[in-house]
Enzyme design. Structure first.
Site, PDB file in Angstrom:
ATOM      1  N   LYS A 174       0.809  -1.225   0.000  1.00  0.00           N
ATOM      2  CA  LYS A 174       0.000   0.000   0.000  1.00  0.00           C
ATOM      3  C   LYS A 174       0.837   1.268   0.000  1.00  0.00           C
ATOM      4  CE  LYS A 174      -4.314  -2.050   1.189  1.00  0.00           C
ATOM      5  NZ  LYS A 174      -5.288  -2.445   2.190  1.00  0.00           N
ATOM      6  N   ARG A 231      -3.382 -10.369   4.872  1.00  0.00           N
ATOM      7  CA  ARG A 231      -3.812 -10.403   3.462  1.00  0.00           C
ATOM      8  C   ARG A 231      -2.683  -9.811   2.621  1.00  0.00           C
ATOM      9  NH1 ARG A 231      -6.079  -7.105  -0.297  1.00  0.00           N
ATOM     10  NH2 ARG A 231      -7.646  -8.022  -1.668  1.00  0.00           N
TER      11      ARG A 231
HETATM   12  N1  HH2 Z   1      -7.300  -4.132   0.900  1.00  0.00           N
HETATM   13  C1  HH2 Z   1      -7.672  -4.179  -0.393  1.00  0.00           C
HETATM   14  C2  HH2 Z   1      -8.756  -4.981  -0.797  1.00  0.00           C
HETATM   15  N2  HH2 Z   1      -9.413  -5.747   0.100  1.00  0.00           N
HETATM   16  N3  HH2 Z   1      -9.698  -6.510   2.311  1.00  0.00           N
HETATM   17  C3  HH2 Z   1      -9.350  -6.486   3.602  1.00  0.00           C
HETATM   18  N4  HH2 Z   1     -10.003  -7.243   4.498  1.00  0.00           N
HETATM   19  N5  HH2 Z   1      -8.307  -5.709   4.056  1.00  0.00           N
HETATM   20  C4  HH2 Z   1      -7.610  -4.893   3.211  1.00  0.00           C
HETATM   21  O1  HH2 Z   1      -6.713  -4.167   3.689  1.00  0.00           O
HETATM   22  C5  HH2 Z   1      -7.970  -4.897   1.826  1.00  0.00           C
HETATM   23  C6  HH2 Z   1      -9.038  -5.731   1.400  1.00  0.00           C
HETATM   24  C7  HH2 Z   1      -6.932  -3.377  -1.420  1.00  0.00           C
HETATM   25  O2  HH2 Z   1      -5.857  -4.100  -1.960  1.00  0.00           O
HETATM   26  P1  HH2 Z   1      -5.815  -4.847  -3.377  1.00  0.00           P
HETATM   27  O3  HH2 Z   1      -6.849  -5.912  -3.438  1.00  0.00           O
HETATM   28  O4  HH2 Z   1      -4.436  -5.304  -3.621  1.00  0.00           O
HETATM   29  O5  HH2 Z   1      -6.108  -3.709  -4.438  1.00  0.00           O
HETATM   30  P2  HH2 Z   1      -7.377  -3.315  -5.297  1.00  0.00           P
HETATM   31  O6  HH2 Z   1      -8.441  -2.912  -4.340  1.00  0.00           O
HETATM   32  O7  HH2 Z   1      -6.889  -2.196  -6.176  1.00  0.00           O
HETATM   33  O8  HH2 Z   1      -7.808  -4.541  -6.075  1.00  0.00           O
END
Ligand code: HH2
Length: 296
Positions: free
Chosen positions: A238, A273
Site C-alpha cells: 500500500k 492479506r
Molecule cells: N485491501 C484491499 C482490498 N481488500 N480486504 C481487507 N479485508 N483488508 C484490506 O486491507 C484490503 C481488502 C486493497 O488491496 P488490493 O486488493 O491489492 O487492491 P485493489 O483494491 O486495487 O484490487
C-alpha cells in the site's frame, strides 16, 4: 494503550481469539495465517491485468497455496482510492469461475472480496467459506446474506466509498475511532443474526487513512483488539509503505509489506492479506517463533 513506548506490542498474557469459525470449519489462529490475494481485475493498484482471466487467476492462486497461503481471497473489483463500482454482472463473471476452480483444486478455504450481497451469496453457493466485505455491511442485504449462508465474515473499517474515502481521513485518535466504528459494525452483524464467532475485524489500512493513520494503527491495535475478535490486516504494497520508502513502486514493496505484517503480528493481528505470500510467510515465521520462545 502504552502511548509512551516506542512501539506497543500486545501485552504478554493478553488473551487473543484462538479460532475463527468459517463456513464448513474453524480456522485455528494459534499461529499467523496468510490470506493470498487473487485479484481477477483489470485495474487493481499493484497487479491489475495480471490475473484477469480464469486460467491466469487460478494458476496464480495455486502458486500462492504452494508458497504457503492458508486462505485465498478472490476479488473482482478494485477498491483503490478513487475506484468506481463495478457492475454486479461483471463482478460475478470475473470471480465465480475462479472460485469454482479453487474450491475444487486449492485445498484451502476460499474467501470472496466483495461489497455486494448478491456476489457474496453466489460465491458462497459456489463453495466460498468467507466473505471479505471492505464496506462492513454497507449493502442493506449483506448482513442477512451472511447470516443465512453461514459464511465467515471479515468486516473492514472504511469511511465513505473508495471514490470518496480520502476526504474522510480525519481522526483525533485513529485507533479509538476505528474501534468505535468497527464496534458499530459488529453490533449490526449481531443484530442481523450473524454469530459473533464467525466475524473477524480489519482496521482497513489504506482505506480513509493517511500515512500517519496507517502507521499509528499498526503501532497500537489495542482498541480494535479489545473488541475480542480475530484481526485481519492488509498492508500489502500500500501507498503508506511507498511513503515510508520514499517512492518504491507497488510491486517493489513486498519486503516492506512483510515488515508491516510482523509489526501487526506483534500488535495482535493473526490473519495477513498479502500479494507475496512467500516473503510474508518467512517474516511471520520468525515473529511467531520469537513469540513462542518468550512464552516457554
Ligand atoms: N485491501 C484491499 C482490498 N481488500 N480486504 C481487507 N479485508 N483488508 C484490506 O486491507 C484490503 C481488502 C486493497 O488491496 P488490493 O486488493 O491489492 O487492491 P485493489 O483494491 O486495487 O484490487
Amino acid at each position: 494503550m502504552n502511548r509512551g513506548a516506542a512501539t506497543a506490542p500486545v501485552e504478554p498474557g493478553t488473551p487473543l481469539p484462538t479460532v475463527w469459525e468459517i463456513r464448513g470449519g474453524r480456522l485455528a489462529l494459534d499461529h499467523p495465517r496468510l490470506m493470498g490475494i487473487v485479484n481477477v481485475t483489470p485495474d487493481s493498484f499493484s497487479d491489475g491485468g495480471q490475473f484477469d482471466t480464469t486460467d491466469a487467476a487460478t494458476r496464480h492462486a495455486l502458486a500462492l497455496v504452494d508458497a504457503g497461503a492458508d486462505l485465498l481471497d478472490v476479488g473482482g473489483e478494485s477498491t483503490r482510492p478513487g475506484a468506481v463500482e463495478v457492475p454486479e454482472a461483471d463482478e460475478l463473471r470475473r470471480v465465480l469461475p475462479v472460485i469454482e476452480r479453487l474450491v475444487a483444486e486449492a485445498g484451502v478455504p476460499i474467501s470472496v472480496d466483495t461489497r455486494k450481497a448478491a456476489v457474496a451469496r453466489a460465491a458462497v453457493a459456489a463453495g466460498a467459506a468467507i466473505v471479505n466485505d471492505v464496506s462492513a455491511l454497507a449493502d442493506p442485504e449483506m448482513a442477512a446474506t451472511l447470516a443465512d449462508t453461514g459464511a465467515g465474515a471479515v468486516l473492514m473499517h472504511m469511511r465513505g466509498t473508495p471514490a470518496t474515502m480520502n476526504q474522510l481521513a480525519r481522526y483525533r485518535d485513529v485507533g479509538r475511532e476505528v474501534a468505535d466504528e468497527l464496534r458499530a459494525a459488529l453490533r449490526r452483524a449481531k443484530e442481523a443474526g450473524i454469530p459473533v464467532a464467525r466475524v473477524a475485524l480489519d482496521p482497513g489500512l489504506g482505506f480513509a487513512k493517511r500515512t500517519e493513520h496507517n502507521l499509528q494503527l499498526l503501532r497500537d491495535l489495542s482498541p480494535v483488539l479489545a473488541l475480542g475478535r480475530p484481526l485481519v490486516v492488509g498492508p500489502s504494497r500500500k501507498r503508506f509503505l511507498g511513503a515510508v520508502l520514499e517512492g518504491a513502486e507497488p510491486a517493489g514493496r513486498d519486503v516492506a509489506t512483510a515488515a508491516a505484517c510482523v509489526v501487526g503480528f506483534a500488535a495482535g493481528a493473526r490473519v495477513f492479506r498479502v500479494h507475496d505470500v512467500a516473503t510474508a510467510r518467512q517474516a511471520l515465521a520468525v515473529a511467531a517463533a520469537v513469540q513462542a520462545a518468550g512464552a516457554s
